[in-house]
Write an enzyme that holds these catalytic residues in place. Structure first.
Site, PDB file in Angstrom:
ATOM      1  N   SER A  12       0.856  -1.177   0.000  1.00 60.27           N
ATOM      2  CA  SER A  12       0.000   0.000   0.000  1.00 60.27           C
ATOM      3  C   SER A  12       0.891   1.226   0.000  1.00 60.27           C
ATOM      4  O   SER A  12       2.105   1.141   0.222  1.00 60.27           O
ATOM      5  CB  SER A  12      -0.922  -0.004   1.224  1.00 60.27           C
ATOM      6  OG  SER A  12      -1.686   1.184   1.292  1.00 60.27           O
ATOM      7  N   ARG A  13       0.301   2.396  -0.232  1.00 53.48           N
ATOM      8  CA  ARG A  13       1.080   3.626  -0.141  1.00 53.48           C
ATOM      9  C   ARG A  13       1.431   3.955   1.305  1.00 53.48           C
ATOM     10  O   ARG A  13       2.272   4.793   1.576  1.00 53.48           O
ATOM     11  CB  ARG A  13       0.290   4.777  -0.760  1.00 53.48           C
ATOM     12  CG  ARG A  13       0.238   4.719  -2.283  1.00 53.48           C
ATOM     13  CD  ARG A  13      -0.692   5.763  -2.847  1.00 53.48           C
ATOM     14  NE  ARG A  13      -0.531   5.889  -4.294  1.00 53.48           N
ATOM     15  CZ  ARG A  13      -1.397   6.498  -5.082  1.00 53.48           C
ATOM     16  NH1 ARG A  13      -2.493   7.032  -4.566  1.00 53.48           N
ATOM     17  NH2 ARG A  13      -1.179   6.577  -6.385  1.00 53.48           N
ATOM     18  N   HIS A  50      -4.481   2.519 -11.665  1.00 51.47           N
ATOM     19  CA  HIS A  50      -4.155   1.204 -12.225  1.00 51.47           C
ATOM     20  C   HIS A  50      -2.937   1.253 -13.131  1.00 51.47           C
ATOM     21  O   HIS A  50      -2.055   0.387 -13.054  1.00 51.47           O
ATOM     22  CB  HIS A  50      -5.345   0.637 -13.010  1.00 51.47           C
ATOM     23  CG  HIS A  50      -6.453   0.132 -12.151  1.00 51.47           C
ATOM     24  ND1 HIS A  50      -7.646  -0.338 -12.659  1.00 51.47           N
ATOM     25  CD2 HIS A  50      -6.568   0.034 -10.799  1.00 51.47           C
ATOM     26  CE1 HIS A  50      -8.435  -0.711 -11.680  1.00 51.47           C
ATOM     27  NE2 HIS A  50      -7.803  -0.494 -10.541  1.00 51.47           N
ATOM     28  N   LYS A  83     -10.843  -4.172 -13.035  1.00 47.76           N
ATOM     29  CA  LYS A  83     -11.451  -3.333 -14.033  1.00 47.76           C
ATOM     30  C   LYS A  83     -12.116  -2.147 -13.335  1.00 47.76           C
ATOM     31  O   LYS A  83     -12.378  -2.226 -12.130  1.00 47.76           O
ATOM     32  CB  LYS A  83     -12.448  -4.124 -14.893  1.00 47.76           C
ATOM     33  CG  LYS A  83     -13.750  -4.453 -14.189  1.00 47.76           C
ATOM     34  CD  LYS A  83     -13.692  -5.668 -13.354  1.00 47.76           C
ATOM     35  CE  LYS A  83     -14.823  -5.695 -12.365  1.00 47.76           C
ATOM     36  NZ  LYS A  83     -14.476  -5.473 -11.008  1.00 47.76           N
ATOM     37  N   ARG A 127     -15.692   8.948  -4.361  1.00 47.78           N
ATOM     38  CA  ARG A 127     -14.934   8.381  -5.476  1.00 47.78           C
ATOM     39  C   ARG A 127     -15.751   8.333  -6.762  1.00 47.78           C
ATOM     40  O   ARG A 127     -15.233   8.637  -7.847  1.00 47.78           O
ATOM     41  CB  ARG A 127     -14.473   6.970  -5.097  1.00 47.78           C
ATOM     42  CG  ARG A 127     -13.742   6.224  -6.202  1.00 47.78           C
ATOM     43  CD  ARG A 127     -13.372   4.826  -5.749  1.00 47.78           C
ATOM     44  NE  ARG A 127     -14.545   4.001  -5.532  1.00 47.78           N
ATOM     45  CZ  ARG A 127     -15.179   3.335  -6.498  1.00 47.78           C
ATOM     46  NH1 ARG A 127     -14.784   3.437  -7.759  1.00 47.78           N
ATOM     47  NH2 ARG A 127     -16.217   2.576  -6.221  1.00 47.78           N
ATOM     48  N   ASP A 131     -17.061   2.043 -13.575  1.00 49.13           N
ATOM     49  CA  ASP A 131     -17.313   1.153 -12.444  1.00 49.13           C
ATOM     50  C   ASP A 131     -18.344   0.076 -12.754  1.00 49.13           C
ATOM     51  O   ASP A 131     -18.152  -1.091 -12.413  1.00 49.13           O
ATOM     52  CB  ASP A 131     -17.789   1.968 -11.238  1.00 49.13           C
ATOM     53  CG  ASP A 131     -16.708   2.155 -10.207  1.00 49.13           C
ATOM     54  OD1 ASP A 131     -16.799   1.520  -9.149  1.00 49.13           O
ATOM     55  OD2 ASP A 131     -15.771   2.916 -10.465  1.00 49.13           O
TER      56      ASP A 131
END
Length: 326
Positions: free
Chosen positions: A35-36, A78, A96, A164, A177
């Site tokens: 993760s960041r 991504h 996706k 988001r 999405d």
């Protein structure tokens, strides 16, 4: 490769679901998460019993124990995440929508091809047993040539400004999405459309809120599709031909059964259950491809991903939706 070792990139809900599904596979092992934030990675690792937690994508990609990375961050990220993994020599299964646009997707495919690395879009719908059975029936001519596809993915959700799904910076909107599912289903049945027409209502932020699509094909077939985040939709689909039709119940992208209707015959229900949440089937396919030395999956080929991304580019063009940096 008796046991294939997975790294998980991101720590959100879909990463958690996929990780738990992997635990159902005796030949899969989750060995690392990245993760960041190392704190977020450690929390995720502790929750799911993962031995290694990394505080950056690069550290995860460099982990020598990892055979393949599952990328599950937001779709605006991504491209960078997958590129990081490919450049580190890792195979990748990426959620996706694969990227924000076709150009990004094509670049990743080029890198995977050049580096001889496996790369697959995590379009799990194409790997679910019932969908694979439907494809076999359609290809076998049970309904005749496909003339029409209908599919809807609408959900009614309350998303405040900054969410988001309303944020262009994060690739927000219904299309990437939700719309990716009906578009991918139509592609599975009919291929790339010759013509795309669409209608879209935008949010105040300028991403799509409700989208209808009509595709035309060289064969004369049509696909009528829709997606939206303000629609309490049926999330069903059907594929029709001159000899009959196949109806997929809610949710059509993960059916455990479907119904075949043919003229002069009683409706026939096919029960084809999935395992886990259904996500494990894409993992099974990815691992099969790794073991066989394939660069792409025949179930989710690169060209299908590129075609779908191209269609979504066109729908956004018609709606006037552009993401930052495009």
């Amino acid at each position: 490769m008796s046991t294939i070792k997975w790294g998980i990139l991101a720590t959100g809900g879909i990463a958690a679901t996929f990780t738990e599904d992997l635990k159902l596979l005796p030949d899969a092992e989750v060995v690392a998460v990245g993760s960041r934030s190392v704190e977020s990675a450690r929390v995720f690792a502790d929750r799911h019993g993962i031995p290694h937690a990394h505080g950056s994508w690069a550290e995860l990609a460099a982990d020598p124990d990892v055979d393949i990375v599952y990328v599950a961050n937001t779709q605006n990220a991504h491209y960078d995440a997958v590129l990081t993994c490919l450049n580190a020599g890792k195979a990748v299964l990426c959620e996706k929508a694969f990227t924000l646009n076709r150009a990004q997707a094509a670049k990743l495919v080029d890198v995977a091809r050049e580096r001889r690395l496996f790369l697959m879009e995590a379009m799990w719908m194409r790997c679910v047993p019932a969908i694979r059975t439907i494809v076999e029936l359609v290809e076998g001519g049970v309904i005749g040539p496909v003339e029409a596809v209908h599919a809807n993915f609408g959900i009614s959700v309350s998303v405040e400004p900054g969410h988001r799904l309303r944020d262009p910076e994060l690739g927000g909107g219904a299309l990437l999405d939700l719309g990716v599912y009906p578009i991918s289903f139509a592609h599975l049945m009919l291929g790339d459309p010759a013509e795309v027409q669409s209608w879209t209502r935008l949010t105040p932020e300028g991403v799509d809120e409700n989208t209808g699509m009509l595709f035309g094909y060289d064969s004369g077939a049509v696909a009528l599709l829709s997606c939206g985040i303000t629609i309490d939709g049926p999330v069903t689909a059907s594929v029709s031909g001159p000899l009959g039709r196949i109806e997929l119940p809610h949710p059509f992208f993960r059916p455990g059964a479907f119904v075949l209707h043919r003229a002069g015959a009683e409706p026939e229900t096919f029960h084809v259950p999935y395992e886990g949440t259904g996500m494990l089937h894409e993992a099974v396919e990815a691992m099969r491809c790794l073991r066989e030395g394939l660069l792409e999956s025949p179930l989710v080929p690169w060209q299908a991903t590129l075609d779908v991304m191209g269609v979504m580019d066109e729908v956004r063009r018609q709606a006037g939706v552009r993401f930052p940096g495009e």
